[in-house]
Design a protein around this motif. Structure first.
Motif, PDB file in Angstrom:
ATOM      1  N   LEU A  86      12.034  51.565  31.007  1.00 28.89           N
ATOM      2  CA  LEU A  86      11.949  50.165  31.061  1.00 28.89           C
ATOM      3  C   LEU A  86      11.229  49.691  29.764  1.00 28.89           C
ATOM      4  N   TYR A 125      19.436  48.212  40.554  1.00 30.54           N
ATOM      5  CA  TYR A 125      17.799  48.387  40.257  1.00 30.54           C
ATOM      6  C   TYR A 125      17.633  46.936  39.538  1.00 30.54           C
ATOM      7  N   ALA A 136      13.789  54.644  37.058  1.00 33.07           N
ATOM      8  CA  ALA A 136      13.158  53.744  36.105  1.00 33.07           C
ATOM      9  C   ALA A 136      11.774  54.023  35.687  1.00 33.07           C
ATOM     10  N   PHE A 137      11.305  53.864  34.640  1.00 35.64           N
ATOM     11  CA  PHE A 137       9.695  54.177  34.557  1.00 35.64           C
ATOM     12  C   PHE A 137       9.439  53.318  33.129  1.00 35.64           C
ATOM     13  N   ASN A 138       8.084  52.959  33.289  1.00 37.05           N
ATOM     14  CA  ASN A 138       7.375  52.266  32.158  1.00 37.05           C
ATOM     15  C   ASN A 138       6.807  53.396  31.344  1.00 37.05           C
ATOM     16  N   ASP A 152      10.286  54.821  39.584  1.00 36.19           N
ATOM     17  CA  ASP A 152      10.886  54.121  40.850  1.00 36.19           C
ATOM     18  C   ASP A 152      12.288  55.050  40.796  1.00 36.19           C
TER      19      ASP A 152
END
Ligand SMILES: *[C@@H]1O[C@H](CO)[C@@H](O)[C@H](O)[C@H]1NC(C)=O
Ligand SMILES: *[C@@H]1O[C@H](CO)[C@@H](O)[C@H](O)[C@H]1NC(C)=O
Ligand SMILES: *[C@@H]1O[C@H](CO)[C@@H](O)[C@H](O)[C@H]1NC(C)=O
Length: 236
Positions: free
Chosen positions: A85, A229, A169-171, A145
């Motif tokens: 992300l 998403y 999904a990741f930061n 997520d």
């Protein structure tokens, strides 16, 4: 007559139980399982020969690739399309395919193993495996997520792998690929490279046929989950 029928029923039940123990109780549309044995066993996979009786009464032999542990009908595996992300880019695996003798693309993926037994719920076990593989192969933080498509597919007619597809999904501002720990990877995963691509680049790679069949399937299913998403979490 009645006794005979009972004996036949009991025998059938006993046979089905033996087959179920081997994990091969499957008989569908008049195809009846007869027997299965290992032809060869390697470290990661094995070749088995399974005999089935066809609806017309003939016997047919099928060579099936499975895992070297005791005969099982399916080995669950999971693919995971990871999305950063922070950079709005997808993580792909670029690696040498010895079967093709060339470099090809795919997603993060792995087999479910003994570390994924924490739950009796298959959805949770698959998610656990997806997150673990994403961490081991791509340094994706474990608090991503993650979602799976609950409907698995068989990899192939002759390969006993039941595939689930996941998306996460990741930061991240965590270390880049050159600093990733190669030691976490299995021997057959050494030399693989993680590449980050935009959605347009990903679609271009798909268009150019740069994925394996399984890789393309994993990407397309992952993109469906990515779209959902983004619609629910980002573009509100
Ligand atoms: C399995 O786990 C998922 C995710 O936590 C949950 O949505 C689902 O209801 C669970 N299924 C069963 C049968 O408990
Ligand atoms: C990513 O960061 C944003 C902004 O801080 C936050 O709202 C979101 O929940 C984070 N998502 C994940 C998967 O960590
Ligand atoms: C995600 O993107 C950020 C920003 O480009 C980058 O610093 C980070 O290394 C990336 N993380 C992973 C695991 O690729």
């Amino acid at each position: 007559m009645k006794n005979q029928a009972t004996i036949v029923a009991i025998l059938l039940l006993a046979m089905m139980t033996i087959m179920a123990d081997n994990g091969f109780a499957m008989a569908d549309n008049g195809f009846t399982f007869i027997s299965s044995k290992f032809l060869a066993q390697g470290k990661f996979r094995a070749l088995t020969e399974s005999i089935y009786e066809l609806p017309d009464g003939h016997l047919a032999s099928f060579e099936i690739v499975t895992s070297p542990r005791p005969l099982a009908p399916t080995d669950p595996a999971v693919t995971c399309l990871a999305y950063n992300l922070t950079s709005s880019k997808f993580l792909l695996i670029k690696e040498f395919y010895p079967s093709l003798g060339r470099i090809s693309y795919g997603t993060i993926a792995g087999l479910l193993d003994s570390r994924d037994t924490s739950s009796s719920n298959i959805t949770e076990r698959v998610l656990n495996a997806a997150k673990r593989e994403a961490w081991e192969e791509g340094r994706v933080p474990l608090n991503s997520d993650a979602y799976i498509n609950p409907t698995p597919c068989m990899m192939d007619k002759y390969v006993c792998t039941q595939l689930y597809s996941a998306f996460c999904a990741f930061n991240s501002s965590s270390p880049h690929s050159s600093e990733w720990n190669q030691d976490l990877r299995d021997e057959e995963e050494q030399g693989m490279e993680i590449v980050e691509v935009t959605e347009d680049e990903l679609l271009e790679l798909l268009h150019e046929g740069k994925f394996s069949v399984v890789g393309e399937w994993a990407v397309r299913r992952g993109l469906e989950m990515h779209k959902k998403y983004m619609n629910t979490n980002i573009n509100k």
